[in-house]
Design an enzyme around this catalytic site. Structure first.
Site, PDB file in Angstrom:
ATOM      1  N   GLU A  52     -84.982  14.502  73.204  1.00 13.91           N
ATOM      2  CA  GLU A  52     -85.127  14.833  71.785  1.00 13.91           C
ATOM      3  C   GLU A  52     -84.426  16.151  71.482  1.00 13.91           C
ATOM      4  OE1 GLU A  52     -89.362  14.728  71.785  1.00 13.91           O
ATOM      5  OE2 GLU A  52     -89.361  12.569  72.131  1.00 13.91           O
ATOM      6  N   PHE A  58     -92.278  18.460  76.870  1.00 15.95           N
ATOM      7  CA  PHE A  58     -93.348  19.176  77.567  1.00 15.95           C
ATOM      8  C   PHE A  58     -94.048  18.187  78.498  1.00 15.95           C
ATOM      9  CE2 PHE A  58     -92.607  21.633  73.800  1.00 15.95           C
ATOM     10  CZ  PHE A  58     -92.818  22.954  74.171  1.00 15.95           C
ATOM     11  N   GLU A 112     -90.796   8.553  73.696  1.00 12.89           N
ATOM     12  CA  GLU A 112     -90.645   8.923  75.106  1.00 12.89           C
ATOM     13  C   GLU A 112     -90.715   7.717  76.030  1.00 12.89           C
ATOM     14  OE1 GLU A 112     -92.529  10.729  73.028  1.00 12.89           O
ATOM     15  OE2 GLU A 112     -91.804  12.791  73.165  1.00 12.89           O
ATOM     16  N   ASP A 139     -96.972  17.925  79.060  1.00  8.67           N
ATOM     17  CA  ASP A 139     -98.164  17.442  78.356  1.00  8.67           C
ATOM     18  C   ASP A 139     -97.942  16.052  77.764  1.00  8.67           C
ATOM     19  OD1 ASP A 139     -99.685  20.383  77.695  1.00  8.67           O
ATOM     20  OD2 ASP A 139     -97.531  20.444  77.959  1.00  8.67           O
ATOM     21  N   PHE A 140     -96.675  15.675  77.557  1.00 11.54           N
ATOM     22  CA  PHE A 140     -96.405  14.376  76.935  1.00 11.54           C
ATOM     23  C   PHE A 140     -96.381  13.244  77.964  1.00 11.54           C
ATOM     24  CE2 PHE A 140     -93.610  16.964  73.752  1.00 11.54           C
ATOM     25  CZ  PHE A 140     -94.740  17.653  73.338  1.00 11.54           C
ATOM     26  N   HIS A 170     -99.740  21.891  74.853  1.00 15.16           N
ATOM     27  CA  HIS A 170     -98.360  22.291  75.151  1.00 15.16           C
ATOM     28  C   HIS A 170     -98.311  23.362  76.229  1.00 15.16           C
ATOM     29  CE1 HIS A 170     -97.445  20.339  71.288  1.00 15.16           C
ATOM     30  NE2 HIS A 170     -96.176  20.422  71.569  1.00 15.16           N
TER      31      HIS A 170
HETATM   32  C1  LIG Z   1     -95.209  13.088  72.022  1.00 14.79           C
HETATM   33  C2  LIG Z   1     -94.463  14.271  71.514  1.00 14.79           C
HETATM   34  N1  LIG Z   1     -93.127  14.280  71.601  1.00 14.79           N
HETATM   35  C3  LIG Z   1     -92.420  15.335  71.175  1.00 14.79           C
HETATM   36  C4  LIG Z   1     -93.051  16.420  70.640  1.00 14.79           C
HETATM   37  C5  LIG Z   1     -92.274  17.649  70.188  1.00 14.79           C
HETATM   38  N2  LIG Z   1     -92.208  17.683  68.736  1.00 14.79           N
HETATM   39  C6  LIG Z   1     -93.112  18.360  68.007  1.00 14.79           C
HETATM   40  S1  LIG Z   1     -92.898  18.151  66.368  1.00 14.79           S
HETATM   41  C7  LIG Z   1     -91.565  17.156  66.617  1.00 14.79           C
HETATM   42  C8  LIG Z   1     -90.846  16.561  65.454  1.00 14.79           C
HETATM   43  C9  LIG Z   1     -91.746  15.691  64.661  1.00 14.79           C
HETATM   44  O1  LIG Z   1     -91.047  15.190  63.577  1.00 14.79           O
HETATM   45  P1  LIG Z   1     -91.789  14.467  62.397  1.00 14.79           P
HETATM   46  O2  LIG Z   1     -92.696  13.431  62.958  1.00 14.79           O
HETATM   47  O3  LIG Z   1     -90.749  14.021  61.448  1.00 14.79           O
HETATM   48  O4  LIG Z   1     -92.712  15.573  61.744  1.00 14.79           O
HETATM   49  P2  LIG Z   1     -92.257  16.899  60.980  1.00 14.79           P
HETATM   50  O5  LIG Z   1     -92.123  17.966  62.006  1.00 14.79           O
HETATM   51  O6  LIG Z   1     -90.984  16.621  60.278  1.00 14.79           O
HETATM   52  O7  LIG Z   1     -93.381  17.185  60.034  1.00 14.79           O
HETATM   53  C10 LIG Z   1     -91.314  16.995  67.969  1.00 14.79           C
HETATM   54  C11 LIG Z   1     -90.225  16.187  68.551  1.00 14.79           C
HETATM   55  C12 LIG Z   1     -94.451  16.384  70.576  1.00 14.79           C
HETATM   56  N3  LIG Z   1     -95.159  17.422  70.117  1.00 14.79           N
HETATM   57  N4  LIG Z   1     -95.133  15.291  70.995  1.00 14.79           N
END
Ligand SMILES: Cc1ncc(C[n+]2csc(CCOP(=O)(O)OP(=O)(O)O)c2C)c(N)n1
Ligand SMILES: Cc1ncc(C[n+]2csc(CCOP(=O)(O)OP(=O)(O)O)c2C)c(N)n1
Ligand SMILES: [Mg+2]
Ligand SMILES: [Mg+2]
Lengths: 336, 322, 336, 322
Positions: free
Chosen positions: C29, C93, C70, C95-96, C139
């Site tokens: 990502e 992370f 993922e 954690d995922f 995290h």
């Molecule tokens: C399972 C998981 N994968 C990746 C992340 C890292 N991460 C945190 S926010 C985010 C983007 C999320 O995008 P969106 O769902 O569009 O929400 P927005 O931030 O735009 O409100 C990512 C990839 C995470 N926290 N959990």
């Protein structure tokens, strides 16, 4: 007292708690069976039959067959537990932790802590584990060490029908998330089990057998093996204590330490993969807190560091055996 | 049906509170007083506000890492939230959760969530409780455009459908997941059609338009309360700040961001629309602005002054009993 | 020799391997960033910037930003590794793990065994771990004990920029699946790192410091803490050996045992949750195989059995500290 | 385009081999010689056969727990398979995998899989290899109706779409996941529409009709090879045996099962259609039947006689180097 199988003992505990408490519900794949189908309903009663009869008695509103979406329905159990129900969800085999682990390790385990103590998450995740049914690498793992590693989860591993009933009753009444391990090969094991409900408290080890020479700690399926080995060694004059901690989290460290202080020797028998497992965990606790009492190296009886093989002869060689335990007993005695 | 005046004022108050809260957290973050990852909801206010104000005590919300707006709209104590974000012992979660884990079960806020996509299964569970216990309640799950692709979201749509659970799936599409455009990441480019693929009826609305969101939610909530199962709303809007504090949003094209606060502002739209005609008086809204400003000010003053958590709490609340 | 950060060291290793071998690809990502957006491309370069510059050099065909799925893209890495590529996937992370664990623990880990030796699965899963950035319970976990538990996976935990580069190069060239842990707080750590590529073999511990009194084993972030504690204790005349195993699987048991046989005392410092962790694992190995050499109980320096808290003061109290290690050193010396 | 004679004979041979293999495993299982869970593909032959026979060496297949048919159709050695299922050292996987893990990378069979839904991400990976290495290959992923709801499947459809990966998603809908009806478990009851929700074009066919499956696959494969990304086929058919050996299928209504072998048999249909006109001669098909019978017989004789794995192999092949 009536003799009951492991399956019947589990079934009774769940049935009685559902009768007692209308907020207890069940969720899982084919835990009744026949959902949406035109034929027999309650056709499965769970993959090994432990929930059979619950749907006819309590209805589909409280015994919910699920689509194959473990993340969604185990997560739903977590969410339902936050909001007034006491769900018992089945993650069919613990090997499936990989498809729904987040809802267990990051959600239900951590709600209470992350939310500063406001949440209560009374749910049970039942799951099958263990080798011995020829189901190979993806349906035979133990994995309770991985779950025990996670703060916030309680981990229960019953070693007999009597234990299964009392621990399941406690699990359902408990206000924290409980992961409940049921061994693939033990469902037809039988022993005397009272008809009335009873609980067995978490974190209190059971002394299966007492002996002055060696302390053997074992879990679930391995408790029987340990007892057999100990009984056989008694003929050679070696007397072993066998402890069944019942729960790995909380763990009855005191009972283990107290026993080792008496015997001076420790063997841990663990069917789980050897690295970072329960055998290591208990060994480390003793090496830290009962070191002075130790008269011999701590022996761990464990499978090899490999996936569980399919072929029957390999699988048999994989699983810790009575002979393996006896060899360990001889070793710690020889070295005293 | 017309949205009545108290309801409009309430909607505005929530939006204003969220906006000011987030603007202020943004400032405070820069002073280095707030630890961790902070994701701001500014620009997206109409969604949380217009939806959550139509919910009652029996209804629940599961949120995302960008959860401040949902928490405020669902009725979490603003001062408790600010203290939490500052890591204080009197914070809403005792300082143990922080920005990404704000929750208050007493008001039906089931938690912000650090795991993208984790909220929907939890909302299904809360909906199952409502259905089983016959509370009449429903669950709203807010889903980012990135989270929309996560398997947990799909599974939850399916589960909610086959059980006819009272769940409102709200896709909050701010155009980006971190730096990744939702115009790329969502295969098929048509979230409403995807929801329909799970048997869930949906609609798309402009998230800068409080009235549009309100109407769509009103209709969906009514349907859900009538017992026909889940609904879906796709809301499109803009996030004003970076993905999290520290992100400069350089991946957004300049023409997209240039005038976004001028032309894409739910609060401005709301004011123009409500005060242009005879719905509301400017003074009423100005009064709310003042009150909110004072509240946010006070919340920061109190948060700064509040003590950090007692060290003894490090190991409490892991279990209820152990 | 040029001084480089942990981030730069990782970046160099990945860049050099991509230059050397056209089958190496990256998945994750925002590992470039700006995918599908109209603004700056390569805007992120990964959440902590370690992959920055790779997409401009190698193109979007070899540096693939992914949707947030993922299971799909880590599984795709597993499938790609089976069929001729050498993917490096980022599970942002650790954690995922809960949302994609199956593809790691049941698929890539087990292909080779289940398929009777026919499969080769050369892939790397990079992941962030560890507390200290105020990111709270979801995290900040370590979780390498859970991964180490799974046979079939190799587990790498670099403790410095030099280590990171050599171990990453080895990880990409390795023909088995490797889970590569990068500590959240270490990306700006700096030290001398050669420009040319080099590998550090797996399963060979590094002796960070030598001393006759106590053996300290530590991982990743904790290696620095252990060295600091040992240096400080040296002023009081206590000399510690500090070992950095570098990889928990394979684990250099021999080096640890050999050291304990010299010092007679063992401390294991582990940032992971205490139950079934690496501290227990190493303690158990020593209690079994170097028991006779032990002059004192084995001490484990670990966080408490709780999720990682948010507030800075709680988080600081949570993480094993230099003072905690020093106290453990005093304890094992006092009891000798 | 007409399906030519050798192609038809090949299709029939594969179907017959699968049918006989499964009938025989069913019998052998009852003698207690086969350990573990065994899921039989009988009744579903047209899917694996008509699809896999259109694949080449550069193409791959990821399968399910019900994988014998896919393995045979993709060219796995039948004797090696039988030995594997019996747990013999000379089995295709050295006796370490068994029925649920049959694989042979040399023929592009990426494995049966004990985890429901795990195959599709793997297929995406193989397709990514094909695309990156420009082999011209494609990947087929077989998905049960139960697996179709699993989040991994949804995620994979999305990933394949956004990358335009050469993946053919084949939903093998035999009406049940264990005892749960697919008419209940799939929210929306329209898998093709769900695939479209991910931007993937799909079609539905009768899985007892070899020709229908062949045509649908032909069209989809052609489209995929032209570089337009993933496709979807929903195949409906019947599984003759229980979910696994030991399951009595009591949840199936009697009228559904009564005459299923009579009226819902791809092999019978094939024979009737090809020999009714002038396409094929009955003798040709009879000859194939004989050859297959002999092959399956021999495979069982050899499997029974084959030695169990050497105990030393218990710990080999965990790693390539360690
Ligand atoms: C399972 C998981 N994968 C990746 C992340 C890292 N991460 C945190 S926010 C985010 C983007 C999320 O995008 P969106 O769902 O569009 O929400 P927005 O931030 O735009 O409100 C990512 C990839 C995470 N926290 N959990
Ligand atoms: C993740 C996971 N969940 C549950 C199971 C148990 N299980 C094995 S097969 C099966 C049913 C699968 O149904 P379907 O996908 O329709 O395939 P079919 O058996 O009909 O071919 C289930 C629930 C599993 N193996 N993996
Ligand atoms: Mg977004
Ligand atoms: Mg099916």
């Amino acid at each position: 007292m009536p003799v009951k199988s492991f399956r019947e003992a589990l079934n009774e505990a769940m049935r009685d708690e559902m009768r007692r408490d209308p907020t207890v519900i069940m969720l899982g794949e084919d835990i009744a069976g026949g959902m949406g189908a035109g034929g027999e309903q309650d056709a499965w009663g769970g993959v090994l039959g432990a929930t059979k009869g619950l749907m006819p008695e309590f209805g589909r509103e409280r015994v919910l067959d699920t689509p194959i979406t473990e993340s969604a329905f185990i997560g739903a159990a977590a969410g339902a537990a936050l909001t007034g129900l006491r769900p018992v969800a089945q993650m069919m085999f613990v090997d499936f932790f990989g498809v729904c682990g987040d809802q267990i390790m990051n959600q239900m385990a951590k709600f209470r802590y992350m939310f500063g103590g406001k949440a209560k998450t009374p749910c049970v995740v039942r799951t099958l584990y263990g080798a011995g049914i020829g189901a190979a690498s993806q349906h035979s793992q133990c994995l309770y060490p991985m779950i025990t590693h996670i703060p916030g989860l309680k981990v229960v591993i019953p070693s007999s029908p009597y234990e299964a009933k009392g621990l399941m009753t406690q699990a359902i009444r408990d206000d924290d998330p409980v992961i409940f391990f049921e061994h693939n090969t033990m469902f037809d094991d039988k022993e005397e089990v009272p008809d009335e409900p009873y609980t067995i408290p978490f974190g209190v080890a059971r002394t299966v057998r007492e002996g002055k020479d060696v302390t053997i700690v074992a879990f679930g399926m391995m408790v029987g093996h340990a007892k057999t080995a100990a009984d056989q060694m008694a003929k050679d004059g070696i007397e072993c204590t066998v402890l069944d901690p019942r729960t790995t989290s909380p763990l009855d460290e005191d009972a283990i330490i107290a026993s080792v202080k008496k015997t001076g020797r420790l063997i841990v028998v663990d069917e789980a993969s050897p690295r970072c497992g329960m055998a290591s965990d208990i060994s480390a606790i003793v090496a830290e807190h009962a070191f002075e009492a130790l008269k011999a190296p701590i022996k761990r009886v464990m499978p090899p560091h490999s996936p569980v093989p399919f072929a029957s002869n390999l699988e048999k060689a994989y699983i810790p055996s009575v002979d393996g335990i006896k060899a360990a007993i001889s070793a710690v005695m020889g070295q005293s | 049906m017309k949205i009545d005046k108290p309801e409009l004022l309430e909607g505005y108050r929530i939006m204003r509170t969220i906006r000011d809260f987030e603007e202020r957290v943004h400032k405070e973050f820069m002073t280095g007083q707030i630890p961790g990852f902070v994701h701001l909801y500014a620009g997206e206010e109409a969604s949380a506000s217009a939806i959550c104000q139509q919910l009652g005590d029996q209804d629940t919300v599961s949120s995302t890492h960008r959860g401040h707006g949902h928490a405020i709209a669902k009725g979490c104590d603003v001062k408790g939230m600010m203290k939490e974000i500052f890591g204080r012992g009197e914070g809403l979660c005792g300082g143990k959760g922080g920005s990404m884990h704000i929750a208050d079960l007493d008001v039906g806020m089931l938690g912000a969530n650090g795991i993208v996509g984790a909220g929907s299964p939890i909302a299904c569970g809360a909906a199952l409780s409502a259905k089983t216990l016959k509370t009449g309640g429903l669950s709203v799950t807010f889903i980012g455009d990135g989270a929309f692709n996560q398997g947990t979201t799909s599974e939850s749509m399916n589960l909610a459908r086959v059980y006819d659970l009272p769940v409102l799936f709200v896709l909050e599409d701010n155009g980006y997941a971190e730096s990744t455009s939702s115009s790329w990441s969502i295969g098929g480019h048509n979230p409403v059609r995807r929801a329909e693929g799970f048997g869930i009826e949906g609609t798309r609305v402009d998230g800068h338009d409080y009235f549009a969101v309100y109407r769509a939610a009103e209709e969906a909530i009514k349907a859900i309360r009538s017992g026909t199962g889940p609904r879906f709303i796709h809301i499109e809007f803009t996030r004003y700040y970076g993905h999290f504090e520290g992100d400069a949003s350089s991946y957004k094209p300049l023409d997209e961001v240039k005038d976004e606060r001028r032309y894409l502002d739910a609060l401005k739209f709301f004011r123009a629309r409500t005060t242009g005609g005879k719905m509301l008086k400017t003074e009423d809204l100005d009064a709310i602005d003042k009150e909110v400003e004072a509240l946010i000010d006070a919340s920061v003053v109190e948060a700064r002054a509040a003590p950090v958590p007692d060290l003894s709490t490090l190991t409490t609340d892991v279990y209820l009993s152990y």
